[in-house]
Design an enzyme around this catalytic site. Structure first.
Site, PDB file in Angstrom:
ATOM      1  N   GLY A 137       0.828  -1.195   0.000  1.00 20.96           N
ATOM      2  CA  GLY A 137       0.000   0.000   0.000  1.00 20.96           C
ATOM      3  C   GLY A 137       0.863   1.244   0.000  1.00 20.96           C
TER       4      GLY A 137
ATOM      5  N   GLN B 219       3.152  10.067   0.943  1.00 23.78           N
ATOM      6  CA  GLN B 219       4.434   9.374   1.086  1.00 23.78           C
ATOM      7  C   GLN B 219       5.397   9.677  -0.064  1.00 23.78           C
ATOM      8  OE1 GLN B 219       2.439   5.381   2.014  1.00 23.78           O
ATOM      9  NE2 GLN B 219       4.352   5.235   3.149  1.00 23.78           N
TER      10      GLN B 219
ATOM     11  N   CYS C   2       5.586   0.051   7.459  1.00 26.12           N
ATOM     12  CA  CYS C   2       5.261   1.175   6.577  1.00 26.12           C
ATOM     13  C   CYS C   2       6.490   1.480   5.731  1.00 26.12           C
ATOM     14  CB  CYS C   2       4.896   2.388   7.437  1.00 26.12           C
ATOM     15  SG  CYS C   2       4.485   3.844   6.472  1.00 26.12           S
ATOM     16  N   LEU C   3       6.271   1.762   4.448  1.00 26.28           N
ATOM     17  CA  LEU C   3       7.399   2.058   3.565  1.00 26.28           C
ATOM     18  C   LEU C   3       8.130   3.337   3.987  1.00 26.28           C
ATOM     19  CD1 LEU C   3       5.874   1.171   0.059  1.00 26.28           C
ATOM     20  CD2 LEU C   3       7.534  -0.158   1.388  1.00 26.28           C
TER      21      LEU C   3
ATOM     22  N   HIS D 115      -4.723   1.776   7.323  1.00 27.34           N
ATOM     23  CA  HIS D 115      -3.364   2.310   7.467  1.00 27.34           C
ATOM     24  C   HIS D 115      -3.110   3.421   6.436  1.00 27.34           C
ATOM     25  CE1 HIS D 115       1.175   1.658   7.944  1.00 27.34           C
ATOM     26  NE2 HIS D 115       1.097   2.354   6.822  1.00 27.34           N
ATOM     27  N   GLU D 116      -3.532   3.173   5.186  1.00 30.76           N
ATOM     28  CA  GLU D 116      -3.293   4.167   4.135  1.00 30.76           C
ATOM     29  C   GLU D 116      -4.154   5.416   4.337  1.00 30.76           C
ATOM     30  OE1 GLU D 116      -0.693   3.734   2.537  1.00 30.76           O
ATOM     31  OE2 GLU D 116      -0.497   1.600   2.972  1.00 30.76           O
TER      32      GLU D 116
ATOM     33  N   HIS E 199      -2.647   7.769   6.676  1.00 29.28           N
ATOM     34  CA  HIS E 199      -1.612   8.624   6.067  1.00 29.28           C
ATOM     35  C   HIS E 199      -2.218   9.940   5.568  1.00 29.28           C
ATOM     36  CE1 HIS E 199       2.180   6.484   6.026  1.00 29.28           C
ATOM     37  NE2 HIS E 199       1.623   5.374   5.564  1.00 29.28           N
TER      38      HIS E 199
END
Ligand code: NI
Length: 173
Positions: free
Chosen positions: A46, A51, A95-96, A137-138, A141
């Site tokens: 995701g 991000q 998380c990235l 989660h996304e 963000h």
């Protein structure tokens, strides 16, 4: 297709509320495609627009990847949780933007999500399991919220310190 670099925490842009997309222009559709490429390349399941430094309400995901089944790329413009289950579960998240760090987060197990797809059509679907978790989660963000916000302050500080060190190493401002 070009790949964007992913911002690493701490970064102000990861803490800023993203804005609604009013007009679904070609530019935004292109951005959504670039985000998918960036996510697959990372690799991740995701990615939210903030991000990569675009403060727009846009997320992409494909959680089939982890189960090695067929691809199911989703690009959601203005995603919104419409309903969530009372039932909650706890799973480890990463998380990235916070590479190699993980923590257990409690979230509703099932969510109904509304969004606009890249053709401008309004969609609504119910997700469970890893999909429900990833979408929440996304969407976090887009509110400037990270999974570490669910952890203890001590753990959060520890992770943030590690990320600062990492950023120094790779020279990301
Ligand atoms: Ni994330």
């Amino acid at each position: 297709m070009p790949i964007k670099s992913i911002l690493i925490h701490p970064d102000k842009r990861l803490r800023t509320k993203a804005v609604e997309i009013i007009d679904l222009s070609d530019e935004y559709i292109k951005l959504a495609d670039t985000m998918l490429e960036t996510m697959y390349a990372a690799p991740g399941i995701g990615l939210a627009a903030p991000q990569i430094g675009s403060l727009l309400r846009l997320i992409v995901l494909d959680c089939n990847k982890v189960e090695e089944s067929e691809f199911r790329p989703l690009q959601m413009f203005n995603p919104k949780i419409m309903e969530f289950s009372e039932e909650r579960d706890i799973q480890e998240e990463g998380c990235l933007s916070i590479p190699d760090q993980f923590g257990e987060v409690e979230r509703p197990s099932v969510v109904s999500v509304g969004w606009v797809d890249k053709t401008g059509i309004e969609k609504k679907e119910t997700f469970e399991g890893i999909w429900a978790r990833c979408i929440q989660h996304e969407i976090d963000h887009l509110e400037g919220k990270l999974f570490i916000d669910y952890l203890t302050p001590l753990r959060r500080q520890l992770i943030t310190r590690k990320m600062k060190k990492l950023k120094k190493g790779i020279n990301q401002k």
